[in-house]
Structures are given as C-alpha cells and as structure tokens.
Write a protein that holds these residues in place. Structure first.
Motif, PDB file in Angstrom:
ATOM      1  N   SER A 229       0.830  -1.208   0.000  1.00 20.59           N
ATOM      2  CA  SER A 229       0.000   0.000   0.000  1.00 20.59           C
ATOM      3  C   SER A 229       0.864   1.256   0.000  1.00 20.59           C
ATOM      4  CB  SER A 229      -0.934   0.005   1.221  1.00 20.59           C
ATOM      5  OG  SER A 229      -1.555   1.260   1.362  1.00 20.59           O
ATOM      6  N   LYS A 230       0.895   1.961  -1.124  1.00 23.76           N
ATOM      7  CA  LYS A 230       1.646   3.213  -1.205  1.00 23.76           C
ATOM      8  C   LYS A 230       1.036   4.271  -0.290  1.00 23.76           C
ATOM      9  CE  LYS A 230       3.173   2.503  -5.976  1.00 23.76           C
ATOM     10  NZ  LYS A 230       3.131   3.053  -7.363  1.00 23.76           N
ATOM     11  N   ASN A 231      -0.278   4.267  -0.179  1.00 21.51           N
ATOM     12  CA  ASN A 231      -0.967   5.236   0.674  1.00 21.51           C
ATOM     13  C   ASN A 231      -0.501   5.111   2.117  1.00 21.51           C
ATOM     14  OD1 ASN A 231      -2.792   7.362   0.757  1.00 21.51           O
ATOM     15  ND2 ASN A 231      -4.544   6.067   1.179  1.00 21.51           N
ATOM     16  N   MET A 232      -0.446   3.880   2.605  1.00 25.09           N
ATOM     17  CA  MET A 232      -0.010   3.646   3.978  1.00 25.09           C
ATOM     18  C   MET A 232       1.448   4.044   4.155  1.00 25.09           C
ATOM     19  SD  MET A 232       0.490   0.104   6.041  1.00 25.09           S
ATOM     20  CE  MET A 232       2.000  -0.124   5.108  1.00 25.09           C
ATOM     21  N   TRP A 233       2.280   3.783   3.147  1.00 27.81           N
ATOM     22  CA  TRP A 233       3.699   4.094   3.266  1.00 27.81           C
ATOM     23  C   TRP A 233       3.956   5.596   3.311  1.00 27.81           C
ATOM     24  CZ3 TRP A 233       7.397   1.540   5.237  1.00 27.81           C
ATOM     25  CH2 TRP A 233       7.437   0.151   5.148  1.00 27.81           C
ATOM     26  N   PHE A 234       3.260   6.377   2.485  1.00 25.36           N
ATOM     27  CA  PHE A 234       3.459   7.821   2.525  1.00 25.36           C
ATOM     28  C   PHE A 234       3.005   8.394   3.868  1.00 25.36           C
ATOM     29  CE2 PHE A 234       3.703   7.631  -2.193  1.00 25.36           C
ATOM     30  CZ  PHE A 234       4.895   8.326  -2.339  1.00 25.36           C
ATOM     31  N   LEU A 235       1.891   7.869   4.400  1.00 28.37           N
ATOM     32  CA  LEU A 235       1.433   8.291   5.723  1.00 28.37           C
ATOM     33  C   LEU A 235       2.475   7.936   6.780  1.00 28.37           C
ATOM     34  CD1 LEU A 235      -0.963   9.373   7.489  1.00 28.37           C
ATOM     35  CD2 LEU A 235      -1.687   6.980   7.704  1.00 28.37           C
ATOM     36  N   SER A 236       2.983   6.715   6.710  1.00 30.77           N
ATOM     37  CA  SER A 236       3.943   6.220   7.706  1.00 30.77           C
ATOM     38  C   SER A 236       5.281   6.944   7.608  1.00 30.77           C
ATOM     39  CB  SER A 236       4.154   4.713   7.533  1.00 30.77           C
ATOM     40  OG  SER A 236       2.950   4.004   7.740  1.00 30.77           O
ATOM     41  N   SER A 353      -5.291   7.072   9.620  1.00 32.43           N
ATOM     42  CA  SER A 353      -5.039   5.636   9.797  1.00 32.43           C
ATOM     43  C   SER A 353      -6.358   4.884   9.954  1.00 32.43           C
ATOM     44  CB  SER A 353      -4.123   5.383  11.001  1.00 32.43           C
ATOM     45  OG  SER A 353      -4.778   5.655  12.225  1.00 32.43           O
ATOM     46  N   LEU A 354      -7.364   5.564  10.504  1.00 29.93           N
ATOM     47  CA  LEU A 354      -8.719   5.001  10.564  1.00 29.93           C
ATOM     48  C   LEU A 354      -9.401   5.070   9.201  1.00 29.93           C
ATOM     49  CD1 LEU A 354     -10.459   6.246  13.848  1.00 29.93           C
ATOM     50  CD2 LEU A 354     -10.507   3.934  12.955  1.00 29.93           C
ATOM     51  N   ASP A 355      -9.254   6.201   8.517  1.00 32.50           N
ATOM     52  CA  ASP A 355      -9.890   6.389   7.214  1.00 32.50           C
ATOM     53  C   ASP A 355      -9.455   5.311   6.225  1.00 32.50           C
ATOM     54  OD1 ASP A 355     -11.127   8.737   8.100  1.00 32.50           O
ATOM     55  OD2 ASP A 355      -9.473  10.001   7.444  1.00 32.50           O
ATOM     56  N   VAL A 356      -8.159   5.049   6.180  1.00 32.04           N
ATOM     57  CA  VAL A 356      -7.654   4.101   5.186  1.00 32.04           C
ATOM     58  C   VAL A 356      -7.624   2.671   5.719  1.00 32.04           C
ATOM     59  CG1 VAL A 356      -6.255   5.911   4.129  1.00 32.04           C
ATOM     60  CG2 VAL A 356      -5.195   4.368   5.767  1.00 32.04           C
ATOM     61  N   GLY A 357      -7.618   2.526   7.056  1.00 35.26           N
ATOM     62  CA  GLY A 357      -7.514   1.190   7.637  1.00 35.26           C
ATOM     63  C   GLY A 357      -8.831   0.470   7.804  1.00 35.26           C
ATOM     64  N   HIS A 358      -9.866   1.191   8.289  1.00 36.71           N
ATOM     65  CA  HIS A 358     -11.165   0.585   8.563  1.00 36.71           C
ATOM     66  C   HIS A 358     -10.994  -0.655   9.444  1.00 36.71           C
ATOM     67  CE1 HIS A 358     -13.368   3.311   5.987  1.00 36.71           C
ATOM     68  NE2 HIS A 358     -12.479   3.105   5.021  1.00 36.71           N
ATOM     69  N   GLU A 359     -11.301  -1.832   8.928  1.00 35.23           N
ATOM     70  CA  GLU A 359     -11.213  -3.066   9.721  1.00 35.23           C
ATOM     71  C   GLU A 359      -9.774  -3.413  10.093  1.00 35.23           C
ATOM     72  OE1 GLU A 359     -13.533  -4.898  10.990  1.00 35.23           O
ATOM     73  OE2 GLU A 359     -15.258  -3.864  10.115  1.00 35.23           O
ATOM     74  N   TYR A 360      -8.815  -2.772   9.445  1.00 27.69           N
ATOM     75  CA  TYR A 360      -7.404  -3.038   9.715  1.00 27.69           C
ATOM     76  C   TYR A 360      -6.747  -1.824  10.365  1.00 27.69           C
ATOM     77  CZ  TYR A 360      -8.857  -6.380   6.205  1.00 27.69           C
ATOM     78  OH  TYR A 360      -9.566  -7.335   5.509  1.00 27.69           O
ATOM     79  N   ALA A 361      -7.554  -1.020  11.054  1.00 28.51           N
ATOM     80  CA  ALA A 361      -7.049   0.222  11.649  1.00 28.51           C
ATOM     81  C   ALA A 361      -5.949  -0.054  12.675  1.00 28.51           C
ATOM     82  CB  ALA A 361      -8.190   1.000  12.300  1.00 28.51           C
ATOM     83  N   GLY A 362      -6.063  -1.149  13.421  1.00 25.68           N
ATOM     84  CA  GLY A 362      -5.034  -1.483  14.401  1.00 25.68           C
ATOM     85  C   GLY A 362      -3.706  -1.765  13.739  1.00 25.68           C
ATOM     86  N   THR A 363      -3.731  -2.492  12.623  1.00 27.48           N
ATOM     87  CA  THR A 363      -2.503  -2.825  11.907  1.00 27.48           C
ATOM     88  C   THR A 363      -1.909  -1.602  11.239  1.00 27.48           C
ATOM     89  OG1 THR A 363      -3.396  -5.039  11.480  1.00 27.48           O
ATOM     90  CG2 THR A 363      -1.495  -4.350  10.176  1.00 27.48           C
TER      91      THR A 363
END
Length: 438
Positions: A229-236, A353-363
């Motif tokens: 996930s590029k989206n998660m990586w840019f956020l991280s 992290s909630l917006d893009v994670g939803h059911e995987y927000a913890g991860t």
C-alpha cells in the motif's frame, strides 16, 4: 418524527481519553522521580539514560503485532489485557532493586504500552463516523499531552508525602480500575453494545455506519499484501517527522530553557509546561477543524491534508524565531506556537489511519507508529549531536524545522478517501473468487 441519535460513541471517546491520559502518567512518572531513584539505586547518568531508552525499543517493536491482534480479536479484550499488563509493570517499578531489574521492567513496560494507541484506534473504527474521527483522535491525543503536562506536579506532590515508590503503586491502581471498567462496559461493535446494554438507538448506529451495512464481510489482508500500500507508506513516512519534533519538546526542552535561556529550575518547570498546554489545544482544534471541513466540503482528501500540512508548516515557521530571538520569554511563546501547530497534525494522522484502515485500523496505525518511532528514537541523539558539533542551540531547531517541511510535503501523496482494501483490490479479488466458485 425522526429519531435523534444517542451519544454512546461520545462516552466511548471519553473512556478512551482516560486511558490515553493514564499512558502518559505512567510513562512520564519515572522521569520526574529520576533524582531520587538514581540516588537510591546508585545509578549514573549513562545507566539512567539506558533505563529510559529501553522503553522505546519494545514500544516500537510491538506496535504492529499488538495492532494486528486487536484487528483479529477486538479492542475490548486486547486493550483491557495490555492495560493490566503495563499497570503490573508500573507497580513492579516500585519493587525494583537494582539497575538490571529496572531495565527489564522498562522493557516489559514498553511491550504493554506499545499496543495502547493502535488498539484504541481499532476501537474507534466501529464507533466513530468518518466526519468525527479527526476530533476523536485529536481529543484523545490532547488528553495524552495534558497527562504529560500535569504529571510532574502530581508526582512531586505524591513523592513529597509518601516517597517515589508510592507514585508507581497509585498509578498502577488507576490503570487496573480503568481496565476493569473497560472490559465490563465496552463492546467492540455498536450492535453488540445494543444487545448487552440497550442504551444505544438505531439512529446512532446508522450515523456511525454512514448508511453502510454493518454486517459486510471483511476480506483477508495478509501483512505482506499490506506492505504494497503506497498510501499507507506515505502516511507512515511522514509521521517520523512529527515524532522527531515532538520528542525535542519531550526530552530537550528542560535543558534548553535552563542552559540556553537561563531559567531557574522552578521557572523551567512552569515554562516547560506552557508549550505542552498549547499543544493540548492544538490537538483538539486540528482534529475538529479537519472533520468540520470534511462535513462542509465533502472532500476528505482536502480536509485532512490542509489541516495537517498547515499545522506542520506553522510549527516549522515558528521554530526559527524561537531559536533566533534574544528574549527568553519570546522563545517560550514561539515554541508554544510551534507546538500548537505541530499538534494540530497529530489527530489528523491518526484519523487517516482510521480512514484508510477501517477493519485493519489497528494494523495500519501500528505500522504508522512503528515507523514514526524511528523519528522518536533518533530525535534526542541527532539534536544532541548537532548541538555538540556546532556548539549552538540554534542549528538543532533549524534541522527540525527543515524536517517538518519534508513531512508536510509527503502529505501531498496521502489519500484519506482511498482505503487499503480498495487500493489493494481486495474486494475485487474476493468477488472474482466467488464468481469462480459459483
């Protein structure tokens, strides 16, 4: 007549705020008790530095595993369990007998606290509608920052009356009581809460779900797939720039005010808390403003980006006059403005992290916080190295200001409206499998 939504989600928010406050009470207490503990255990400054730093090792290492566990079995069980565990380690701190025992206890304490923010974020995934997530995350982090600001006063008062050991016993009891209340009262989903307590109405459940079915099947997301996930990586990758800067305020601020600005110890204690209090306001305001913009414009990408980027650029801008001004009091004022801007961004980070994670927000939030803690770990060392090399307190702040600009620019690549499920095509793949089977 249209049924008015109940407000159980706000009670969930309040209870989570309490645990965020407790995390910082427990985390900061040892720094305030340091002089007495170092004397009792005959620990030098180098050894004490290790006692404090080992917390970050396990804190960073266990973010993702505990976040994944909360996604798997729910926030109710995981959050109650880890609060009990770290509260036990808080009490164990009072029972330490030498340097080695303190190091081991702090390592275990870091394991417990590692899961607090990712698991709480997972709890919000079923309780906060998208237009309230920024406020929720900002408010909870404001509670954490407020906890950090008031801890020195509370700890000093307790130590004066009963000694440093009593601090850790009292704080551990607070955590254990919270864990019991959470496990008894909280439920992972609003529908489960309705079945158990019956105090939430369907209007609030519909508001939380945003009109979507709460029973929608959740596609599997292997961790290796998530890494694509590029989206998660840019956020991280943006988050360490925030963490780097906030840890300057957490670690170097007292020394800066005493050595560079000439404050006495008493005045330092008062003025060091002012930026943190300004940050508490920024936490709540940033999240609230981001949600308000989303509701008003319907543009999640714009609403999240503009608040986070503006806050970080404000923080970067005010750091420069704070470092250059000749007035000690103006320096504190500019630093308070800087931290106010910086903290406007943190609620947005965790909301996304909630917006893009939803059911995987913890991860997803665990991943973001793990990468972010690289910045936290480097911050005290880099700040000190630049200070040592240049002999000036100005350059370390200029470095932090430059780093924040990079972090702000990375937000241009973050899309809060693109979930990892949609980005990675998990729903599409699931549909193809079902079609093939039928």
């Amino acid at each position: 007549m249209i049924e008015k939504p109940t407000r159980i989600r706000h009670w969930v928010l309040f209870v989570v705020c309490l645990v965020y406050l407790i995390t910082y009470l427990d985390r900061v207490a040892i720094s305030v008790a340091a002089p007495l503990m170092m004397k009792d255990f005959d620990i030098n400054k180098l050894e004490w530095g290790l006692v404090l730093s080992v917390f970050s090792w396990t804190y960073a290492s266990f973010q993702i595993p505990i976040g994944m566990l909360s996604d798997k079995i729910g926030a109710r069980k995981v959050l109650a369990g880890i609060v009990v565990f770290w509260s036990a380690m808080t009490a164990a701190t009072a029972m330490a007998w030498n340097f080695i025992s303190l190091v081991v206890i702090r390592l275990l304490f870091g394991v417990g606290e590692a899961g607090a923010f990712p698991t709480a974020t997972r709890a919000f995934s079923h309780w906060m509608p998208s237009t309230e997530r920024g406020f929720a995350q900002g408010f909870t982090h404001g509670a954490a920052r407020f906890g950090g600001a008031v801890t020195p006063v509370i700890v000093a008062a307790i130590m004066a009356q009963w000694g440093w050991q009593s601090v850790f016993y009292i704080f551990s009891i607070l955590g254990l009581v919270w864990a019991g209340v959470w496990y008894y009262w909280y439920r992972d989903k609003p529908n489960e809460f309705k079945e158990r307590w019956g105090t939430i109405n369907q209007a609030e459940i519909d508001l939380i779900n945003g009109g979507k079915s709460a029973k929608k099947a959740v596609p599997k997301l292997p961790f290796k797939t998530l890494l694509k996930s590029k989206n998660m990586w840019f956020l991280s990758l943006s988050y360490p720039t925030y963490c780097y800067t906030i840890w300057i305020f957490m670690t170097w601020m007292p020394a800066y005010l005493v050595e560079a600005r000439g404050f006495s110890i008493i005045k330092m204690g008062i003025f060091a808390s002012l930026p943190l209090l300004a940050g508490t306001i920024g936490d709540t305001l940033g999240g609230w403003l981001s949600d308000k913009l989303w509701r008003k414009t319907g543009r999640g990408k714009f609403s999240r980006r503009v608040v986070a980027m503006t806050g970080m650029l404000v923080a970067a801008a005010f750091m420069i006059p704070a470092a250059l001004t000749q007035s000690a009091y103006l320096a504190v004022f500019f630093l308070a403005c800087s931290l106010f801007g910086l903290e406007m961004a943190v609620g947005v980070y965790w909301a996304v992290s909630l917006d893009v994670g939803h059911e995987y927000a913890g991860t997803v939030s665990g991943m973001m916080n793990t990468v972010g803690n690289i910045g936290s770990a480097l911050s005290p060392l880099v700040f000190g190295a630049v200070l040592q090399f240049t002999g000036s307190w100005v350059y370390p702040f200029l470095v932090a200001s430059s780093i924040l600009v990079v972090g702000a620019l990375l937000w241009l690549k973050v899309d809060p409206e693109l979930s990892v499920v949609d980005e990675l095509g998990l729903n599409r793949d699931e549909g193809e499998v079902k079609t093939t089977v039928s």
